[in-house]
Motif scaffolding. Structure first.
Motif, PDB file in Angstrom:
ATOM      1  N   GLY A  52       0.821  -1.214   0.000  1.00  0.00           N
ATOM      2  CA  GLY A  52       0.000   0.000   0.000  1.00  0.00           C
ATOM      3  C   GLY A  52       0.852   1.262   0.000  1.00  0.00           C
ATOM      4  O   GLY A  52       2.081   1.193   0.161  1.00  0.00           O
ATOM      5  N   SER A  53       0.189   2.384  -0.121  1.00  0.00           N
ATOM      6  CA  SER A  53       0.907   3.664  -0.114  1.00  0.00           C
ATOM      7  C   SER A  53       1.545   3.921   1.255  1.00  0.00           C
ATOM      8  O   SER A  53       2.463   4.727   1.371  1.00  0.00           O
ATOM      9  CB  SER A  53      -0.037   4.802  -0.490  1.00  0.00           C
ATOM     10  N   CYS A  54       1.070   3.212   2.289  1.00  0.00           N
ATOM     11  CA  CYS A  54       1.673   3.337   3.625  1.00  0.00           C
ATOM     12  C   CYS A  54       3.006   2.591   3.701  1.00  0.00           C
ATOM     13  O   CYS A  54       3.734   2.715   4.687  1.00  0.00           O
ATOM     14  CB  CYS A  54       0.713   2.768   4.673  1.00  0.00           C
ATOM     15  N   SER A  82      -3.729  -4.044   9.852  1.00  0.00           N
ATOM     16  CA  SER A  82      -3.606  -4.846   8.630  1.00  0.00           C
ATOM     17  C   SER A  82      -3.750  -6.334   8.968  1.00  0.00           C
ATOM     18  O   SER A  82      -4.266  -7.103   8.166  1.00  0.00           O
ATOM     19  CB  SER A  82      -2.292  -4.568   7.897  1.00  0.00           C
ATOM     20  N   GLY A 106     -13.574  -3.631   0.661  1.00  0.00           N
ATOM     21  CA  GLY A 106     -13.095  -2.965   1.877  1.00  0.00           C
ATOM     22  C   GLY A 106     -14.260  -2.542   2.754  1.00  0.00           C
ATOM     23  O   GLY A 106     -14.214  -2.680   3.981  1.00  0.00           O
ATOM     24  N   GLU A 119      -8.204   6.474  10.487  1.00  0.00           N
ATOM     25  CA  GLU A 119      -6.858   6.458   9.885  1.00  0.00           C
ATOM     26  C   GLU A 119      -6.393   5.043   9.514  1.00  0.00           C
ATOM     27  O   GLU A 119      -5.392   4.888   8.805  1.00  0.00           O
ATOM     28  CB  GLU A 119      -5.829   7.146  10.797  1.00  0.00           C
ATOM     29  N   LYS A 121      -8.631   2.723   8.172  1.00  0.00           N
ATOM     30  CA  LYS A 121      -9.599   2.105   7.254  1.00  0.00           C
ATOM     31  C   LYS A 121      -8.950   1.624   5.959  1.00  0.00           C
ATOM     32  O   LYS A 121      -9.393   0.659   5.358  1.00  0.00           O
ATOM     33  CB  LYS A 121     -10.741   3.086   6.952  1.00  0.00           C
ATOM     34  N   HIS A 122      -7.893   2.284   5.540  1.00  0.00           N
ATOM     35  CA  HIS A 122      -7.242   1.871   4.287  1.00  0.00           C
ATOM     36  C   HIS A 122      -6.666   0.450   4.398  1.00  0.00           C
ATOM     37  O   HIS A 122      -6.474  -0.218   3.387  1.00  0.00           O
ATOM     38  CB  HIS A 122      -6.134   2.856   3.893  1.00  0.00           C
ATOM     39  N   CYS A 123      -6.408  -0.013   5.622  1.00  0.00           N
ATOM     40  CA  CYS A 123      -5.862  -1.364   5.820  1.00  0.00           C
ATOM     41  C   CYS A 123      -6.867  -2.419   5.321  1.00  0.00           C
ATOM     42  O   CYS A 123      -6.467  -3.472   4.818  1.00  0.00           O
ATOM     43  CB  CYS A 123      -5.538  -1.620   7.284  1.00  0.00           C
ATOM     44  N   PHE A 125      -8.937  -1.996   2.812  1.00  0.00           N
ATOM     45  CA  PHE A 125      -8.901  -1.983   1.343  1.00  0.00           C
ATOM     46  C   PHE A 125      -7.631  -2.673   0.825  1.00  0.00           C
ATOM     47  O   PHE A 125      -7.667  -3.373  -0.182  1.00  0.00           O
ATOM     48  CB  PHE A 125      -9.015  -0.537   0.827  1.00  0.00           C
ATOM     49  N   LEU A 126      -6.534  -2.490   1.562  1.00  0.00           N
ATOM     50  CA  LEU A 126      -5.281  -3.146   1.174  1.00  0.00           C
ATOM     51  C   LEU A 126      -5.419  -4.675   1.288  1.00  0.00           C
ATOM     52  O   LEU A 126      -4.975  -5.412   0.407  1.00  0.00           O
ATOM     53  CB  LEU A 126      -4.134  -2.644   2.060  1.00  0.00           C
TER      54      LEU A 126
END
Ligand code: FES
Length: 147
Positions: A52-54, A82, A106, A119, A121-123, A125-126
């Motif tokens: 991911g971008s992270c 994650s 996601g 902060e 939530k993107h995990c 989607f990843l």
């Protein structure tokens, strides 16, 4: 000193647990304590790996039987979130066909978790991207077999 230190560690751990439970909600907290379906697999039928971008990478390993996911495992080098999301993505894939796995998004993972820190939530989607990547890998291998 030993007893004081033990008490200090126990108190600290309890504080971390309470804070995490408050931030993540109970469903995610239980999975954070005990992330199920974590591991790797030799010769998976489908393998996915997304960074991911992270900067964190989630890998997904799938075994199929009769077109359905028989075994699913994930691995992450990322945050606790994650691991929680990867664990649910693997669990939700079990017993499903590739077509059915498309419905795991996601948003679906986040809904299952109930509440999750904004902060992190993107995990979710990843983890789903890694799952879909594994399904794509499976589909490509299947299409090569058919030729
Ligand atoms: Fe990167 Fe959670 S912060 S996957």
């Amino acid at each position: 000193m030993s007893k004081d230190f033990d008490n200090f560690v126990e108190d600290l751990q309890n504080q971390i647990f309470e804070q995490t439970k408050e931030d993540y909600g109970d469903v995610a907290f239980q999975r954070w304590i005990k992330p199920l379906y974590i591991g790797t697999m030799d010769n998976p039928d489908g393998y996915g790996r997304i960074t991911g971008s992270c900067g964190d990478t989630i890998q997904m390993f799938l075994k199929f039987e009769d077109e359905r996911v028989k075994k699913a495992l994930f691995q992450t080098d990322g945050c606790g979130s994650s691991a929680v999301c990867g664990s649910f993505a693997a669990e939700m894939a079990l017993g499903k066909t590739p077509d059915e796995i498309v419905d795991i998004t996601g948003e679906v993972i986040l809904k299952k978790l109930g509440g999750f820190p904004e902060e992190d939530k993107h995990c979710a989607f990843l983890s789903v991207d890694a799952l879909q990547d594994a399904v794509n890998d499976y589909m490509i291998k299947q299409s090569r077999k058919d030729k």
